[in-house]
Design a protein around this motif. Structure first.
Motif, short mmCIF file in Angstrom:
data_model
loop_
_atom_site.label_atom_id
_atom_site.label_comp_id
_atom_site.label_asym_id
_atom_site.label_seq_id
_atom_site.Cartn_x
_atom_site.Cartn_y
_atom_site.Cartn_z
N GLU A 210 30.64 51.54 41.96
CA GLU A 210 32.06 51.22 42.09
C GLU A 210 32.41 50.48 43.36
O GLU A 210 33.55 50.08 43.56
CB GLU A 210 32.92 52.50 41.97
N CYS B 249 37.12 47.86 37.71
CA CYS B 249 38.24 47.83 38.66
C CYS B 249 38.18 46.56 39.51
O CYS B 249 39.22 45.98 39.85
CB CYS B 249 38.20 49.04 39.59
N ILE B 250 36.98 46.16 39.86
CA ILE B 250 36.80 44.93 40.63
C ILE B 250 36.89 43.72 39.71
O ILE B 250 37.55 42.72 40.01
CB ILE B 250 35.44 44.95 41.37
N ASP C 234 38.36 43.21 36.81
CA ASP C 234 39.69 42.84 36.32
C ASP C 234 40.36 41.86 37.28
O ASP C 234 41.02 40.91 36.86
CB ASP C 234 40.57 44.09 36.18
N VAL C 235 40.21 42.12 38.55
CA VAL C 235 40.82 41.25 39.57
C VAL C 235 40.12 39.89 39.58
O VAL C 235 40.77 38.84 39.62
CB VAL C 235 40.74 41.93 40.95
#
Lengths: 407, 407
Positions: B238, B265-266, B268-269
């Motif tokens: 993560e 989480c990373i 998507d950005v």
């Protein structure tokens, strides 16, 4: 642990990937999923998409190059020398500027990365960037990605979306560093007039600003309008970074070849970090681009096709009750005011459901884009196919209007 | 007016273009000018340069695709779906990680832009990035381009350039945000060992840092050394962004296809701003990359060629008085300690003048690189040609040593 907790806020709030709606056509697999469902995509500024669109001489030169086995290798990060020469000749021909292909011209892997790179050297945190609204969505996000602040400067449809210098003056603060212009404008297709650009350049020089000018759509200007590159205006050469592309003009977006031209004080810096920020452009694409740029007649032929399509779109959509639009001044787009029919998101969703097409919601282009939709009218190679899709869309829009009591 | 007065300091001090010396092989027309003079370039990490190096199935698939006329069009900014699937399969096979090609994998136009992009979301001004020294030159410049600060963490040749966790602890401050690792290391070819990476990961987790790991050279590991991707270590998935490429491993640098994998989480950005920062990769290159990645045998064959070349270079250069070196652990490079013969700049200049070759000065790779040179030993397709050039270089180095009284 969510890594977004360690990101700077401009990035941490970006949404992407699977969870994004179809409205943002360039994120995630959205377009791919719609294509699989048979939806016609009029939301990608990619001429003649999805039909074959590689000119025969370009195709041939790329095939010949592949046969040598040499395109396995890098070309220089600042761009293949011969391509820089060909590009420089085009710019000199179009602008009259005196350029050196080894001092003033940089090849970029498409104009998107070129556009961000053009801004990077200049922006510090808290710097402010003036962005006409509506304009290309990246113009609003890019300054933020670099830690700066985006300040929208409204353009008014009633004044043909001309640059409102008084609005620029009102938006100016001592933190203003840059004006970011897309010219001709996307989505409005506006070709900013000479006197309008001269007024902007006086504003820029007076306040000691930098102009980053995205000219991705410069190659197809209609109705004998004059196209003026701001870099050619007095005092502007040393403070303008011009970003162009063969994606729209030559209809070769898949090659990913853009270019930047600027004064050598700026270009030395862009050369110096090119490998860090850009890497290099694909070698086989560079070879295809050289051939394409050498086919001058091809550009004129394309202009005729785009103009024909512009007229077709205008005839069909302007006849729809509740739709207001001007004839496009340039390029491959049409910009429709559909505010009488609903919000732009509603109209986009309605067209997807009832006409099986994806178009762009205007609010992605800024607050002034609300109630508008952008249609890539140069989609499809064949005019008859385009006419069929436009007619289907017009029918759906009529039906939507009827539901709202508009006839 | 010099626009550099409006730039942020990290950029304003960059030098590029015509005035740069040959030592920085990736700036301006330097390499082009040397090639025109018949200099052999062993300074570009481009396997088999300048000889034909496109595998026949790759060549064929690209030619077939061009014949359809479709590569004129964009592929998705996050990467062509089929290419993401192929890449994801490779990563899953190599690492055992459980990845979704539409959530965890991003295609980039080469790994250079991917590397900068991987860092962008996390770096704020004054953030500090720990960079092992020596390592890839971009690692030292990139954090500065993003307004952050680079903190070099020395690696010691005496300890086989292993990561010195105590040195990392000494370099740590509350502003430390990230560790930037090139693994295997460039220029030293070091394959960091499992226990060493485990210690680094404990340091990273303890201090709540992000790891950006450049694995451009991961595909060719010699002597049965274990290659461990840090993203696979406990607690690291993560907080790790892994950046890879087909340039070195598959010898296809001219295609400009890299890839990034990370937690969603990373990712998507990274998906959300991909079009802004990267644009998209060239469509025809994506098609070639799919074919190349499907040729598993080809990778093994390449490894054998690189290992043969590594042995050849070791045999020739380690026999030169005044040269100290280890056998390379990976990839296409050799790293020579030439400090007895002069500064690295002197040795590079001497080899250019007396052996007609360009190699890289070690100090470009950090302070610990001083007195070293980097040689791309997998240049040229033909072993005999490589042997000839290496022998010519060794002869020149011997002569230089003799002048300094080393025999």
């Amino acid at each position: 642990m969510d890594a977004r907790s360690l990101m700077n806020p401009a990035f941490a709030t970006i949404k992407g990937g699977l969870f994004d709606t179809v409205a943002k056509a360039d994120v995630g697999d959205g377009v791919g999923r719609l294509l699989e469902k048979g939806v016609d995509i009029l939301a990608w500024a990619d001429p003649f998409f999805p039909d074959p669109a590689l000119p025969e001489p370009v195709q041939k030169s790329m095939i010949e190059a592949l046969k040598t086995g040499l395109p396995a290798h890098y070309s220089m990060p600042i761009g293949m020398q011969e391509l820089r020469k060909t590009i420089t000749s085009k710019v000199v021909r179009q602008t009259g500027l005196s350029l050196d292909s080894s001092r003033n011209t940089l090849v970029t892997p498409g104009s998107d990365s070129g556009l961000l790179y053009a801004m990077m050297p200049f922006l510090n945190p808290l710097d402010e960037v003036l962005v006409p609204d509506p304009s290309y969505p990246s113009n609003f996000l890019n300054p933020k990605l670099l830690g700066a602040k985006t300040v929208a400067v409204p353009l008014d449809a009633k004044h043909n979306y001309a640059l409102d210098i008084q609005a620029f003056e009102r938006a100016y603060t001592p933190r203003t560093k840059m004006v970011l212009l897309t010219h001709p404008n996307n989505p409005t297709t506006t070709v900013f007039r000479r006197e309008n650009l001269e007024a902007l350049s006086r504003f820029i020089i007076e306040h000691n600003l930098i102009l980053v000018c995205d000219q991705a759509f410069e190659d197809h200007i209609f109705d004998d309008l004059e196209f003026v590159a701001p870099a050619t205006l007095p005092g502007m050469w040393e403070r303008t970074v011009t970003v162009c592309s063969i994606s729209k003009g030559l209809g070769l977006s898949g090659l990913r070849i853009g270019y930047v031209y600027a004064h050598e004080c700026i270009m030395d810096v862009l050369y110096g970090a090119a490998v860090n920020v850009l890497g290099a452009s694909a070698t086989i694409s560079s070879i295809g681009a050289i051939t394409a740029l050498e086919q001058i007649d091809y550009l004129a032929e394309l202009s005729q096709r785009h103009e024909r399509r512009r007229n077709l779109a205008f005839d069909i959509f302007s006849a729809v009750p509740g739709v207001a639009m001007q004839k496009s001044e340039s390029g491959i787009l049409s910009w429709l005011d559909v505010s009488e029919l609903g919000t732009d998101a509603e109209v986009v969703a309605y067209l997807l459901e009832h006409a099986n097409v994806l178009v762009n919601a205007g609010s992605a282009y800024g607050k002034q884009g609300e109630g508008h939709i952008r249609i890539v009218t140069s989609c499809f190679a064949d005019d008859a196919k385009a006419a069929e899709v436009f007619t289907r869309m017009a029918k759906a829009l009529r039906k939507l209007g009827e539901q709202k009591g508009i006839r």
